[in-house]
Write an enzyme that holds these catalytic residues in place. Sequence first.
Site, PDB file in Angstrom:
ATOM      1  N   CYS A  16      10.029   8.942  -5.031  1.00  0.00           N
ATOM      2  CA  CYS A  16       9.673   9.856  -3.961  1.00  0.00           C
ATOM      3  C   CYS A  16      10.891  10.441  -3.262  1.00  0.00           C
ATOM      4  O   CYS A  16      10.880  11.585  -2.879  1.00  0.00           O
ATOM      5  CB  CYS A  16       8.785   9.155  -2.955  1.00  0.00           C
ATOM      6  SG  CYS A  16       8.084  10.308  -1.798  1.00  0.00           S
ATOM      7  N   GLY A  26      -0.060  -2.207  -7.170  1.00  0.00           N
ATOM      8  CA  GLY A  26      -1.013  -1.469  -8.006  1.00  0.00           C
ATOM      9  C   GLY A  26      -0.462  -1.156  -9.387  1.00  0.00           C
ATOM     10  O   GLY A  26      -0.720  -0.093  -9.933  1.00  0.00           O
ATOM     11  N   ASP A  32      -4.052   3.533  -6.873  1.00  0.00           N
ATOM     12  CA  ASP A  32      -3.918   2.239  -7.553  1.00  0.00           C
ATOM     13  C   ASP A  32      -3.773   1.075  -6.563  1.00  0.00           C
ATOM     14  O   ASP A  32      -4.460   0.061  -6.670  1.00  0.00           O
ATOM     15  CB  ASP A  32      -2.717   2.259  -8.515  1.00  0.00           C
ATOM     16  CG  ASP A  32      -2.876   3.313  -9.606  1.00  0.00           C
ATOM     17  OD1 ASP A  32      -4.031   3.619  -9.969  1.00  0.00           O
ATOM     18  OD2 ASP A  32      -1.859   3.843 -10.094  1.00  0.00           O
ATOM     19  N   CYS A  90      13.913  -0.540  -8.545  1.00  0.00           N
ATOM     20  CA  CYS A  90      13.133  -0.585  -7.314  1.00  0.00           C
ATOM     21  C   CYS A  90      12.214  -1.810  -7.314  1.00  0.00           C
ATOM     22  O   CYS A  90      12.053  -2.470  -6.295  1.00  0.00           O
ATOM     23  CB  CYS A  90      12.324   0.697  -7.169  1.00  0.00           C
ATOM     24  SG  CYS A  90      11.433   0.742  -5.621  1.00  0.00           S
ATOM     25  N   LEU A  94       0.864  -1.192   0.000  1.00  0.00           N
ATOM     26  CA  LEU A  94       0.000   0.000   0.000  1.00  0.00           C
ATOM     27  C   LEU A  94       0.891   1.229   0.000  1.00  0.00           C
ATOM     28  O   LEU A  94       1.614   1.477   0.962  1.00  0.00           O
ATOM     29  CB  LEU A  94      -0.896   0.016   1.247  1.00  0.00           C
ATOM     30  CG  LEU A  94      -2.193  -0.779   1.229  1.00  0.00           C
ATOM     31  CD1 LEU A  94      -2.966  -0.529   2.527  1.00  0.00           C
ATOM     32  CD2 LEU A  94      -3.078  -0.437   0.030  1.00  0.00           C
ATOM     33  N   SER A  95       0.822   2.011  -1.083  1.00  0.00           N
ATOM     34  CA  SER A  95       1.737   3.156  -1.197  1.00  0.00           C
ATOM     35  C   SER A  95       1.100   4.461  -0.749  1.00  0.00           C
ATOM     36  O   SER A  95       1.754   5.488  -0.678  1.00  0.00           O
ATOM     37  CB  SER A  95       2.171   3.305  -2.650  1.00  0.00           C
ATOM     38  OG  SER A  95       1.039   3.656  -3.430  1.00  0.00           O
ATOM     39  N   GLY A 105      -1.408   5.585  -2.560  1.00  0.00           N
ATOM     40  CA  GLY A 105      -1.989   6.083  -3.816  1.00  0.00           C
ATOM     41  C   GLY A 105      -3.261   5.323  -4.152  1.00  0.00           C
ATOM     42  O   GLY A 105      -3.600   4.325  -3.511  1.00  0.00           O
ATOM     43  N   MET A 127       5.803   0.627   2.570  1.00  0.00           N
ATOM     44  CA  MET A 127       7.272   0.629   2.566  1.00  0.00           C
ATOM     45  C   MET A 127       7.792   2.029   2.759  1.00  0.00           C
ATOM     46  O   MET A 127       7.488   2.921   1.968  1.00  0.00           O
ATOM     47  CB  MET A 127       7.778   0.193   1.182  1.00  0.00           C
ATOM     48  CG  MET A 127       7.792  -1.255   0.948  1.00  0.00           C
ATOM     49  SD  MET A 127       8.538  -1.546  -0.680  1.00  0.00           S
ATOM     50  CE  MET A 127       7.192  -1.111  -1.747  1.00  0.00           C
TER      51      MET A 127
END
Length: 395
Positions: free
Chosen positions: A200, A124, A13, A100, A8-9, A11, A33
């Site tokens: 980021c 996502g 998606d 990444c 889960l970022s 965002g 993360m």
Amino acid sequence: MKRVIVGLSGGVDSSVAAYLLKEQGYEVIGLFMKNWHDDSVTISDECPWLEDSNDAMLVADKLGIPFQTVDLSEQYKERIVDYMFDEYEKGRTPNPDVLCNREIKFDVFMDIALELGADYVATGHYCRKSTIEKDGEEVHQLLAGVDGNKDQSYFLCQLSQQQLAKALFPIGELLKPEVREIAKAQDLITAEKKDSQGLCFIGKVRLPDFLQQQLKPKEGQIVEIDANFERYNQVPPTFSTKEEELAYGSKKPKYKVADGKVVGKHQGAHYFTKGQRKGLGVGGTVEPLFVIDTDVNENVIYTGQGKKHPGLYRNVLFVSNEELHWVRTDLALNDGETMDVLSRIRYRQNLDKATLHKVASGLYVEFETRQSAITEGQFVAWYLGEELVGSGVIS
């Protein structure tokens, strides 16, 4: 119930990916993360990892799934950031997003997920996975996302069969507007959130500012090469083998300062990349200047006027054996074999027809049409139809 850990970022998606998996009856756990973050170069408001982790937590809460944060800063610094500095120093242009996925999301992160008893890891990404049987073995296929405008299969071009076996891409069949609609219908906080741009940890900082932490500024010359430079109009020699012809076609011109005229100064050749137009600070030309090559040893940037400058174009590139990767290992070419494919040398580029030629030292990719700004360090990926079957780092 199979257990899936979703990255889960924060965002939209990944939020919708988690929702869809829960709907499909999986036991879903959300994991955020925390990647490496350097306040000295990031305008903190522009890289709001705290806000992202908060949004991820609120989404997990709304969906009623467990949530935790893992700090991967150390591995991220080691495997991505240090690699980036190293590549730029060598005059190559790395692609941190591809790395990444290979090094963090589907390696370090996947290991953590499997330790937590996960059967799968989900992200996502706009791509799809399919599994076929071949010679009694399961073979996993990495397919382009249905949304051609958002297809992210290129970013996953370095994944292995082992990584794909454990991966799920729940939104690959959807279009972006549909993903936002689902998020809105479920009243998820991320429904209207803007997509994050790039890595980021760099945030909204100019890449040179970030690189200057380790790669010190060093003044050098900007040289303009005329479009009629003799090397561009050279008649190719006669070749006795196809391999000789490919080797010739893949070589970029070698420039010296005397081949052009000095038009300005720069603060370090390693801050620039082929095809770059911004940041040169040279005016007064009929057409804008583009970087056609950089020489980090001599600290010189070579430029040409206009995006049609012949110094930007070649139709052959080379990948060495050490940097060659087959997602579909069963399709890997043997020396002397060729394969007709569709290929791209950067994300968001249309696929072009190309032929792969396997030789003893590596692989040549010969495009039907000339490609602009083939850049060392970037990834070339090749497809059979909508399936991404392999990739490599451009030498």
